[in-house]
Design a protein around this motif. Structure first.
Motif, PDB file in Angstrom:
ATOM      1  N   ASP A 118       4.686  -2.521  15.385  1.00 52.65           N
ATOM      2  CA  ASP A 118       4.697  -1.509  16.448  1.00 52.65           C
ATOM      3  C   ASP A 118       5.767  -0.455  16.184  1.00 52.65           C
ATOM      4  O   ASP A 118       6.919  -0.787  15.880  1.00 52.65           O
ATOM      5  CB  ASP A 118       4.968  -2.171  17.804  1.00 52.65           C
ATOM      6  N   LYS A 123       4.116   3.325  12.508  1.00 50.90           N
ATOM      7  CA  LYS A 123       3.174   4.412  12.255  1.00 50.90           C
ATOM      8  C   LYS A 123       2.615   4.962  13.556  1.00 50.90           C
ATOM      9  O   LYS A 123       2.248   4.205  14.451  1.00 50.90           O
ATOM     10  CB  LYS A 123       2.018   3.932  11.367  1.00 50.90           C
ATOM     11  N   ALA A 124       2.581   6.293  13.651  1.00 49.30           N
ATOM     12  CA  ALA A 124       1.998   6.957  14.816  1.00 49.30           C
ATOM     13  C   ALA A 124       0.481   7.034  14.651  1.00 49.30           C
ATOM     14  O   ALA A 124      -0.066   6.742  13.586  1.00 49.30           O
ATOM     15  CB  ALA A 124       2.591   8.346  14.977  1.00 49.30           C
ATOM     16  N   SER A 125      -0.204   7.463  15.717  1.00 52.56           N
ATOM     17  CA  SER A 125      -1.663   7.546  15.683  1.00 52.56           C
ATOM     18  C   SER A 125      -2.171   8.549  14.647  1.00 52.56           C
ATOM     19  O   SER A 125      -3.278   8.414  14.128  1.00 52.56           O
ATOM     20  CB  SER A 125      -2.198   7.927  17.073  1.00 52.56           C
ATOM     21  N   ASP A 126      -1.334   9.562  14.336  1.00 53.11           N
ATOM     22  CA  ASP A 126      -1.741  10.555  13.346  1.00 53.11           C
ATOM     23  C   ASP A 126      -1.425  10.128  11.916  1.00 53.11           C
ATOM     24  O   ASP A 126      -1.628  10.884  10.960  1.00 53.11           O
ATOM     25  CB  ASP A 126      -1.086  11.902  13.641  1.00 53.11           C
ATOM     26  N   GLY A 127      -0.894   8.915  11.774  1.00 57.93           N
ATOM     27  CA  GLY A 127      -0.596   8.391  10.446  1.00 57.93           C
ATOM     28  C   GLY A 127       0.805   8.664   9.949  1.00 57.93           C
ATOM     29  O   GLY A 127       1.206   8.157   8.893  1.00 57.93           O
ATOM     30  N   SER A 128       1.577   9.448  10.687  1.00 54.95           N
ATOM     31  CA  SER A 128       2.956   9.731  10.285  1.00 54.95           C
ATOM     32  C   SER A 128       3.820   8.478  10.445  1.00 54.95           C
ATOM     33  O   SER A 128       3.542   7.610  11.272  1.00 54.95           O
ATOM     34  CB  SER A 128       3.529  10.880  11.112  1.00 54.95           C
TER      35      SER A 128
END
Length: 535
Positions: free
Chosen positions: A306, A309-314
């Protein structure tokens, strides 16, 4: 149990820091004692002060996570470069000569050295301004890494962590000066050593041991990032050896020009202390820096945790190491290790913070406010203590504002380039000033302009106010602050001797007077030298 254990350790740690400040107050009653500890600090305290000023929580939480993700276990080379270039070689090349010449010139700060070595008050003031401008954002960056770790452990707001750490660091520096800082650095260094060794062992163990952890890392895929080399994150030089080299040079060679690092050599006690300090500092760096980057090299094994990684893959690099630690929670030993690591992060941040604010305050008080040396001891001491409070407060406010407002990006960018700017401006003229009699004032000015100029261009490029990406060579240099920082430092090594060839030559008699400190005859025992007087 974990919160109770961590709270007890933190309270005991804070109490010890303040107690040391009170005990050391007798050694901080004059300027020389407050800034340099009377130039009588032994090898262990100096070596640990050097190491803890070098390695802050930014390295353990931020850089270890970021570069470990990019390079895999080959990021360990960064830590080894820090040990052998940033510590061992720095002590060998700069240690003795810095101690001898700064005492001969009676200089207490790096700007003061430039002023007296080159007989120029203008150089002293210019160097002081550079220190002031670039050390404040660098100081503010030290609070990075506390947020995610303390949120994971206690759920505390970031601003609470900042205020407590800033207030307590300010207290022991105000009371005890350099000696309190050095003793606290020694204790904080021991905590860092124990914490690094413990967490590396624990993380490797939870991943099935060293062989299994490396095998798992070798099977990590990063095709979505354009990396199609199998096993690259478990390889010797990683996915991008060229960029790895730039990171090693920036983080290792940069210490040679940082005033808070070089200042440690001003205060060391003796020749024997320099020899011992060289070894101690190097071993400390191998364990702390090498261990931190080695640990970060396994970061991709936690890509599914958790917050990584963010939802945009960053990737949130500051969350990688905390995610490793979070995986240890639940067992008695895991809770103990995390509690120690929390104190480690505090220790790393406070040790570097104390060094930076002491450097900043002494530079501004002695080299700008009292540049004519006529204010007296009491007024200068009072000014330095007030400036310690000022620097700590400003850095804390900047850190809180940056966290509260994501658009407050200017300071974030400044943090990234301040290391390169300081080292780019100071490294070459300081080193040549110690070794080469023909170094000129004009060459020092050229190095200052070069270091700050490269930094300014990098900032403009980062904010997209200019675009050099399509310009041959310059596009490569200014693609990020790592490469431009290396250009700033290494460029100065060429600029100083080049400009010294055609700028006004220094007064030969004055230069000889400054360098005669190296020719002073001393007598040593046979155990230190086997040379006998010629018959």
């Amino acid at each position: 149990m974990f919160k109770i254990l961590a709270s007890v350790l933190i309270i005991a740690f804070f109490a010890l820091m303040i107690a040391i400040g009170v005990i050391s107050r007798k050694r901080a009653r004059d300027v020389n004692g407050f800034v340099l500890g009377g130039r009588s600090v032994g090898p262990w305290l100096t070596a640990f002060a050097y190491g803890t000023s070098y390695f802050s929580a930014v390295i353990f939480i931020g850089y270890a996570g970021q570069f470990g993700w990019k390079f895999g276990i080959s990021s360990t080379w960064i830590g080894l470069g820090n040990a052998f270039i940033g510590s061992l070689l720095a002590w060998v090349v700069l240690g003795r000569r810095t101690r001898v010449m700064t005492q001969h010139l009676d200089s207490k700060t790096m700007p003061d050295f430039f002023g007296k070595r080159f007989d120029s008050s203008a150089l002293k003031v210019a160097a002081s301004v550079i220190v002031f401008v670039f050390l404040i954002p660098y100081t503010a960056s030290l609070y990075n890494g506390l947020s995610s770790l303390f949120d994971m452990a206690f759920g505390l707001p970031y601003w609470v962590c900042i205020i407590v750490m800033a207030a307590l660091t300010c207290a022991y520096v105000l009371i005890g000066g350099y000696i309190a800082t050095a003793i606290n650095d020694f204790i904080q260094g021991i905590i860092m050593l124990v914490g690094i060794i413990a967490v590396v062992a624990a993380v490797i163990h939870t991943n099935g041991g060293f062989t299994e952890a490396v095998n798992s890392l070798a099977h990590v895929s990063a095709a979505e990032e354009g990396i199609n080399q199998p096993g690259v994150f478990a390889s010797f030089f990683g996915a991008d050896p060229a960029f790895l080299f730039f990171v090693i040079i920036l983080t290792s060679l940069g210490t040679w020009g940082l005033p808070q690092m070089v200042g440690k050599f001003y205060a060391i006690k003796s020749e024997d202390s320099i020899k011992k300090g060289t070894i101690i500092s190097t071993v400390f760096a191998i364990i702390v820096a090498g261990g931190s980057y080695f640990l970060g090299g396994f970061g991709r094994l936690y890509s599914g945790a958790d917050g990584v990684k963010a939802s945009d893959g960053s990737v949130a690099y500051d969350n990688i190491i905390p995610s490793m630690l979070k995986s240890l929670m639940g067992s008695v030993w895991g809770d103990i290790i995390i509690a120690i690591v929390i104190v480690l992060v505090l220790a790393a941040s406070m040790s570097t913070l104390s060094s930076l604010v002491l450097t900043s305050s002494s530079t501004l008080a002695l080299d700008v406010i009292d540049r004519k040396n006529n204010r007296g001891e009491k007024k200068n001491l009072r000014a330095m203590r007030l400036l310690v409070v000022f620097f700590v407060a400003v850095s804390a406010v900047i850190a809180i504002l940056k966290d509260a407002n994501p658009t407050f990006t200017f300071i974030a960018q400044m943090m990234g380039v301040s290391w390169g700017a300081l080292a780019g401006a100071f490294l070459a003229p300081f080193m040549y000033g110690l070794y080469w009699k023909k170094t000129t004032n004009g060459s020092v000015w050229a190095s200052f302009v070069w270091g700050v100029g490269i930094t300014t261009v990098q900032l403009l490029q980062s904010f997209k106010l200019i675009n050099l990406s399509s310009v041959p060579f310059l596009g490569y240099i200014f693609q990020n602050s790592i490469i431009s920082g290396v250009a700033a430092m290494t460029g100065g090594l060429v600029i100083v001797p080049l400009f010294s060839l055609f700028t006004k030559k220094p007064d030969k008699n004055k230069v000889e007077e400054k360098f005669k400190c190296y020719d002073k005859k001393v007598y040593v025992t046979v155990k230190d030298s086997l040379e006998e007087k010629a018959k």
